[in-house]
Write an enzyme that holds these catalytic residues in place. Structure first.
Site, PDB file in Angstrom:
ATOM      1  N   GLY A  11       0.825  -1.207   0.000  1.00  0.00           N
ATOM      2  CA  GLY A  11       0.000   0.000   0.000  1.00  0.00           C
ATOM      3  C   GLY A  11       0.855   1.251   0.000  1.00  0.00           C
ATOM      4  O   GLY A  11       1.796   1.374   0.783  1.00  0.00           O
ATOM      5  N   GLY A  70       0.402   6.356   4.888  1.00  0.00           N
ATOM      6  CA  GLY A  70       1.338   5.653   5.742  1.00  0.00           C
ATOM      7  C   GLY A  70       2.449   4.973   4.965  1.00  0.00           C
ATOM      8  O   GLY A  70       3.633   5.124   5.275  1.00  0.00           O
ATOM      9  N   GLU A  97     -18.741  17.394   3.653  1.00  0.00           N
ATOM     10  CA  GLU A  97     -18.059  18.164   2.611  1.00  0.00           C
ATOM     11  C   GLU A  97     -18.716  17.992   1.247  1.00  0.00           C
ATOM     12  O   GLU A  97     -18.902  18.974   0.514  1.00  0.00           O
ATOM     13  CB  GLU A  97     -16.583  17.760   2.578  1.00  0.00           C
ATOM     14  CG  GLU A  97     -15.822  18.276   3.784  1.00  0.00           C
ATOM     15  CD  GLU A  97     -14.437  17.671   3.952  1.00  0.00           C
ATOM     16  OE1 GLU A  97     -13.704  18.139   4.842  1.00  0.00           O
ATOM     17  OE2 GLU A  97     -14.091  16.745   3.203  1.00  0.00           O
TER      18      GLU A  97
END
Length: 458
Positions: A17, A21, A176
């Site tokens: 991934g 992170g 939002e």
């Protein structure tokens, strides 16, 4: 084996991934004596907090994405493979992918999160989500396709269903996108669709809890609610959507909102990987880790970010699923890798809360900082813009986003109302490229007679 990765005398750190992170961890290990291998199914890093602006035509898709290889250009210990991870073999220290196997000395799972549909099959099959760039582009096309269809409908009920938009979930994403759609209804759509009576267009934000923006302060929750109501958004608290079928979003067994457009932003699950023991994976698919992000029961397997379930005395439900948490855990894990290579004891992670914020519309945002510092309105809006602009990857993306925002602000317009690729629900796929359900369904048409209520099997 190892998909043509070069042999190295240094330990190999495989990162699955390249979100906030994974990217930060790989960057933090740039000068360390390790071989860094990143595996991701996409060849770009995606800035998820701004996906809703791609969906509403405020930003270009490529202004919130950046090529992984370009991010790490010049980092000599970095290698990337574009692949889908099928499962991990912790007994033999291997990752099985659709392009072959990759061995590791240290494995870091940084797979982020996936949309949680809470087991409601009709919503998983028919609702739109905003977790990836293809999702956002599909949503943008679908909304404008339905407005084009509304122009052709003589039946007011059918026209209403095509124009109504239901947003489920009162977190930052739901708030939002609801605010952005309300602004678009006020300033953009009247220019494009003067033939339509936009008073018929309802934007309904549905939240199962008693307040919007659950993790934020009560002041921010109240201000966000007030902003949305001023924009004409119909906010329904303590309300859940039970199913979505036949162009009806049911909030009770018999009561529904007629709509072709249901946007699901109600929750996420961790994206745990097959191959890990069931006992380390929580109910919401996060991976249990200790205080330095080591997966329970393993010495060389770690998890960071949304997928990591790190429980502390201050956070008994685990760390919040936020980008700053993932970035801080990545930097801390890089330090601990250096300690482990030197045969030193890792140190526990401590999260520094820099604050949370949410934008509702132009000049309308709420910001919570540590020590109960709270502000809103124009200053909050500027703060939100600055933080997100600086967090975007790549100088070009920062410039493009700034120009697009400036144009939208001064022109009260959004220029990216393009149906690049017409979208049909029967083509809806999940993030793995597979069908969201085992069977195909044609795009439902509005039916004025409610279908028979199905009683769940005992």
């Amino acid at each position: 084996m190892d998909t043509n990765l070069p042999k190295s005398n240094h330990p190999r750190v495989v990162i699955i991934g390249c979100g906030f992170g994974g990217m930060r961890l790989a960057q933090s290990l740039k000068h360390d004596p390790v071989q860094v291998v990143v595996i991701d199914r996409h060849n770009y890093h995606n800035f998820q907090p701004l996906l809703y602006q791609v969906a509403t035509g405020a930003l270009e898709a490529d202004s919130i994405a950046y090529p992984i290889r370009k991010i790490f250009a010049g980092q000599k210990n970095f290698f990337y493979r574009m692949a889908d991870v099928e499962h991990v073999d912790t007994a033999n220290n291997r990752v099985h992918t659709n392009i072959g196997e990759v061995s590791y000395d240290y494995l870091v799972v940084a797979t982020g999160s996936l949309t949680n549909f809470f087991g409601i099959e009709s919503i998983e099959r028919n609702a739109m989500q905003i977790k990836s760039i293809p999702n956002a582009l599909n949503l943008r096309s679908y909304i404008f396709q339905n407005f084009e269809k509304a122009l052709l409908k003589e039946d007011p009920a059918q026209r209403q269903a095509l124009m109504n938009i239901v947003v489920v979930g009162g977190g930052p994403t739901g708030v939002e996108i609801s605010g952005s759609l309300a602004e678009m209804r006020r300033t953009v759509l009247p220019k494009d669709y003067p033939e339509l009576d936009l008073k018929q267009m309802n934007i309904i934000l549905v939240e199962a809890g008693p307040a919007l923006l659950g993790p934020m302060s009560q002041k921010s929750q109240q201000e966000a609610l007030r902003y949305l109501q001023e924009l004409g958004v119909d906010v329904r608290l303590n309300t859940g959507i039970k199913r979505f079928e036949d162009c009806r979003a049911y909030y009770t067994e018999t009561d529904f909102i007629p709509t072709e457009n249901l946007i699901w932003a109600a929750g996420v699950n961790g994206a745990a990987l097959p191959g890990l023991p069931e006992q380390v994976v929580t109910r919401n698919k996060r991976i249990n880790v200790n205080s330095w992000n080591q997966v329970e029961g393993f010495e060389n397997v770690f998890a960071i970010g949304d997928v990591a379930n790190m429980v502390t005395d201050d956070m008994p439900k685990g760390m919040p699923m936020l980008a700053p948490v993932a970035q801080q855990q990545a930097e801390h894990l890089a330090d601990n890798f250096r300690r482990m290579i030197r045969r030193e004891q890792p140190v526990p992670f401590k999260y520094f809360n820099k604050g949370v914020m949410a934008i509702v519309a132009r000049n309308k945002a709420v910001v919570d900082l540590p020590k109960d510092v709270h502000f809103r309105g124009f200053l909050g809006w500027l703060t939100w813009l600055f933080v997100h602009l600086m967090t975007l990857v790549g100088f070009r993306n920062k410039v493009v986003a700034f120009v697009d925002w400036a144009f939208s602000y001064f022109a009260s317009d959004q220029a990216l109302r393009l149906i690049i690729r017409p979208f049909n629900r029967r083509d809806m796929k999940d993030d793995k490229g597979k069908r969201a359900a085992e069977h195909q369904v044609a795009t439902p048409q509005y039916n004025p007679t409610p279908p028979a209520i199905q009683t769940p099997a005992a």
